[in-house]
Every structure is written in C-alpha cells, then in structure tokens.
Design a protein around this motif. Structure first.
Motif, short mmCIF file in Angstrom:
data_model
loop_
_atom_site.label_atom_id
_atom_site.label_comp_id
_atom_site.label_asym_id
_atom_site.label_seq_id
_atom_site.Cartn_x
_atom_site.Cartn_y
_atom_site.Cartn_z
N UNK A 196 -7.87 -41.08 -50.36
CA UNK A 196 -7.38 -39.70 -50.21
C UNK A 196 -8.43 -38.66 -50.57
N UNK A 197 -9.46 -39.03 -51.32
CA UNK A 197 -10.46 -38.05 -51.76
C UNK A 197 -11.15 -37.39 -50.57
N UNK A 198 -11.33 -36.06 -50.67
CA UNK A 198 -11.89 -35.29 -49.56
C UNK A 198 -13.02 -34.39 -50.02
N UNK A 199 -13.92 -34.10 -49.09
CA UNK A 199 -14.96 -33.11 -49.33
C UNK A 199 -14.39 -31.73 -49.02
N UNK A 200 -14.49 -30.82 -49.97
CA UNK A 200 -13.95 -29.48 -49.80
C UNK A 200 -14.97 -28.49 -50.35
N UNK A 201 -15.73 -27.86 -49.44
CA UNK A 201 -16.77 -26.94 -49.84
C UNK A 201 -16.25 -25.72 -50.57
N UNK A 202 -15.05 -25.26 -50.24
CA UNK A 202 -14.47 -24.11 -50.93
C UNK A 202 -14.21 -24.43 -52.40
N UNK A 203 -13.64 -25.61 -52.66
CA UNK A 203 -13.41 -26.01 -54.05
C UNK A 203 -14.72 -26.16 -54.82
N UNK A 204 -15.76 -26.58 -54.12
CA UNK A 204 -17.06 -26.74 -54.79
C UNK A 204 -17.55 -25.43 -55.39
N UNK A 205 -17.19 -24.31 -54.75
CA UNK A 205 -17.63 -23.00 -55.25
C UNK A 205 -17.06 -22.68 -56.62
N UNK A 206 -15.89 -23.21 -56.92
CA UNK A 206 -15.20 -22.87 -58.18
C UNK A 206 -15.19 -24.01 -59.19
N UNK A 207 -15.79 -25.14 -58.82
CA UNK A 207 -15.78 -26.31 -59.71
C UNK A 207 -17.20 -26.80 -59.97
N UNK A 208 -18.18 -25.94 -59.73
CA UNK A 208 -19.58 -26.25 -60.02
C UNK A 208 -20.06 -27.50 -59.27
#
Length: 376
Positions: free
Chosen positions: A222-234
């Motif tokens: 289920x794990x996904x790459x999410x560039x938007x989340x990367x912005x807020x989770x370092x």
C-alpha cells in the motif's frame, strides 16, 4: 506518550487514556487558543519563526534519527550527533527511540497484514492515530530492536524519555519567550502548535502515504510515493521507494526530489559528522522498476500491434543482457577489489561504470517503447 500494542486474543481492546486525551486535546487546544491569542495579542515575527525552526529540528530527530538511522541503520554518526538526535526525537513527543523503532520495524516486516501495528487495512483513522490510542499489536514488544536495547545511549533516552520531552517542550519555548518578552506566545507557537504539527505530519506518512500517490517500485504494497507529503515531512513522502529500499538513507533518491533529511545527512557527511551512508544499488533499482513495469504492461499487451510486441520483447532481452552484464561486473569488482593494484582497480571501475551506463541506456530504450498508459 506510549504507543499502542497488542491486546490479548478475544479481549476488548484497552483504551490508552493518556495517549487518547493527549492526541485529542492538544489539537483542540491549538485550534481554540491560537485565534484567541492572535486576536488579543497579535503575532510577533519570532513566534512562527521559532515554531518552524523547532518543527525542523524535532522533525529531524524523527526522520534522520529515529527513522533512517536507528530504525534502518541507513547511516550512522558519532556519539554527540546521536545524542542530539535522541534529544530532538524525544522532543517530538512520539515515544522513545527503542519503542518507536521497534514498532516501525514490525510495520515494515508485516506491512498490510493483521500484524502491522498501524496497518492501513484497518482504515485511515486507525493508521493515522487510533493505533496510538488503543492497545493493538506488539504493545511493549521490543524484540525487533535488540540492537537498540543494548545501546547505552538508547537505554538512557528510553529511561528518561518523559523528563527529556517535558524539559525540552517547556524549557525551550519558555527560554525563547523570556528572550522576546512573549512567554505565552512562544509557549503557544514553539510549544503547543509545533507539537501538533510534528505529530500529524508524521502520522500522515502512516495514513495518507498508504492511500494516495504512485507505486513505481512495488505495486504489491500500500505504500505510495507522494511528493506533496514530502514537502511537509522533510522528504518522507517517497514512501513506496522507502518500503522497496528501506536501507537507503535517501527517500527521494533523485537529486531533484525534495528530501531535506537526505540533504542534512549529506551535509553532516561532508563535514565528517556522518558515515556509513547506505544507498540502494542501481542494478537493484532497475530490476525493481522493470518488474513493476512488466506487471503493468503485460495486462495490456493484447492491445498492441505485433510489431510493437516484437520491439518490446527485443528491447527487454537487450535490457536483461545489460543487467546481467552489470551484475557480473559489479560482482567481479567486489571480488577483485581487495586483490588488485590501484591502476588495475581503476580500469575495472571504469568497466563497471560503463556497464551501468549501458544498462541505463537499455532500460530507457525499452521503457520508451512501452505505451504511456502502461508506464503510468
């Protein structure tokens, strides 16, 4: 805060009241107190600046410390850096390194199964925060972290976790407030709001990053790459890559992917304060990517023309040959590295790099033949 674990078979799950009240009341207090305080006292520029700075520092305690170093040993650091990261991790108020890492290792081992402590199969809210409030899987089970249980620094942090967390989360905002003459403002911004922000962006990796995004490396989880989340989770948002290559110190492995944790570790390495930085090998990444793409396009091959199928098959054969050559060169380099003189070793290194280049070119040629629908 003590995270959840496992209730006995057939028993009603026990509510962990301290955790539940803490996670419900802190965001509620932030939502109520912030507009009221701003209305009556305004905002001093130092308050949001301190909040962001401490968000980054305590976030690094989790991402660079708890996650990439202590959980996965993707890098290592001298004792002073490890001590700083353990203090910052405690300040994030997400339990001790031993407890956090033990649960995270179980998550990787049992992802999407009933033994996953925060499985997304139980729903968004469970994966996000309910698992912390209700006794679930592996409660107080640290068997997955025997190395940390033997580590004197981790033992010290585990023993004094509550004292460290309280001292930081009250003492640092209070000191900043005394410096600026805005004690209550700093306690609100650098204390309460920052704790809530760090909590929930960490939790979003367990919930949102298992629901929304792409799966370029492995479609069987289920794990996904999410560039938007990367912005807020370092940088933690590249979650499909991370679960595919958990030992890589980078989550955003491409140079342009937003991963401040990777950059921070890299900077520490440049100044001699980080070592043993582990990276996934190019042949492992290419094999994993090829496997995922093959699974996608095989379902659509019946729609292709005979000529395109033949081209793809020929390109795939060339790619397999290039990958085999690259693996052979890598194995030969590893085997002979300790035996060869510097000049001969340099020649072999050039051959290995050339094999990697040809494998990349073969991959791109094969990849470009596959219709866009199969690649997405």
């Amino acid at each position: 805060m003590h995270y959840s674990g496992s209730a006995g078979e057939g028993k009603k799950p026990r509510i962990l009241w301290f955790n539940a009240l803490f996670l419900i009341l802190t965001p509620l207090a932030a939502l109520i107190l912030t507009p009221l305080f701003i209305y009556h006292h305004g905002v001093h520029w130092a308050e949001p600046v301190a909040m962001v700075a401490l968000w980054f520092l305590t976030g690094m305690g989790i991402t660079a410390g708890y996650h990439r170093m202590f959980s996965h040993r993707a890098w290592w650091a001298p004792k002073p850096i490890r001590a700083i990261l353990l203090v910052l991790g405690a300040a994030a108020w997400q339990n001790s390194a031993i407890a956090w890492c033990a649960g995270h290792r179980y998550h990787h081992k049992h992802i999407d199964t009933e033994d996953d402590p925060y499985s997304i199969e139980e729903g968004f809210l469970w994966a996000h925060m309910l698992w912390v409030m209700v006794e679930g899987k592996m409660h107080d089970d640290f068997d997955s972290a025997p190395d940390l249980l033997k580590d004197p620094m981790c033992q010290w942090q585990h023993k004094y976790y509550t004292a460290i967390s309280l001292a930081f989360n009250i003492g640092v905002p209070l000191a900043l407030g005394l410096l600026t003459g805005r004690v209550w403002g700093m306690l609100l911004w650098a204390g309460l709001i920052r704790i809530v922000v760090v909590h929930h962006f960490t939790f979003f990796i367990n919930s949102a990053a298992h629901m929304w995004g792409s799966r370029p490396w492995n479609q069987d989880m289920s794990a996904r790459d999410n560039g938007l989340l990367a912005l807020f989770t370092f940088g933690e948002g590249y979650h499909n890559f991370h679960h595919s290559f958990p030992g890589d110190y980078r989550n955003g492995f491409r140079w342009y992917q937003f991963d401040p944790t990777k950059w921070t570790i890299g900077l520490l390495h440049k100044v001699g304060l980080a070592h043993d930085l582990r990276r996934s090998s190019i042949d492992r990444r290419l094999r994993k990517r090829c496997q995922t793409l093959r699974e996608r396009y095989e379902a659509q091959m019946h729609e292709w023309s005979e000529g395109l199928r033949e081209q793809v098959q020929a390109a795939e054969q060339s790619l397999d040959e290039a990958l085999a050559e690259m693996r052979a060169k890598r194995a030969e380099w590893s085997r002979r590295a300790g035996e060869m003189q510097a000049h001969a070793l340099e020649e072999l290194e050039h051959a290995r790099i050339d094999a990697e280049r040809r494998a990349l070119e073969a991959f791109r040629a094969w990849h470009n033949l596959i219709p866009a629908a199969a690649r997405n």
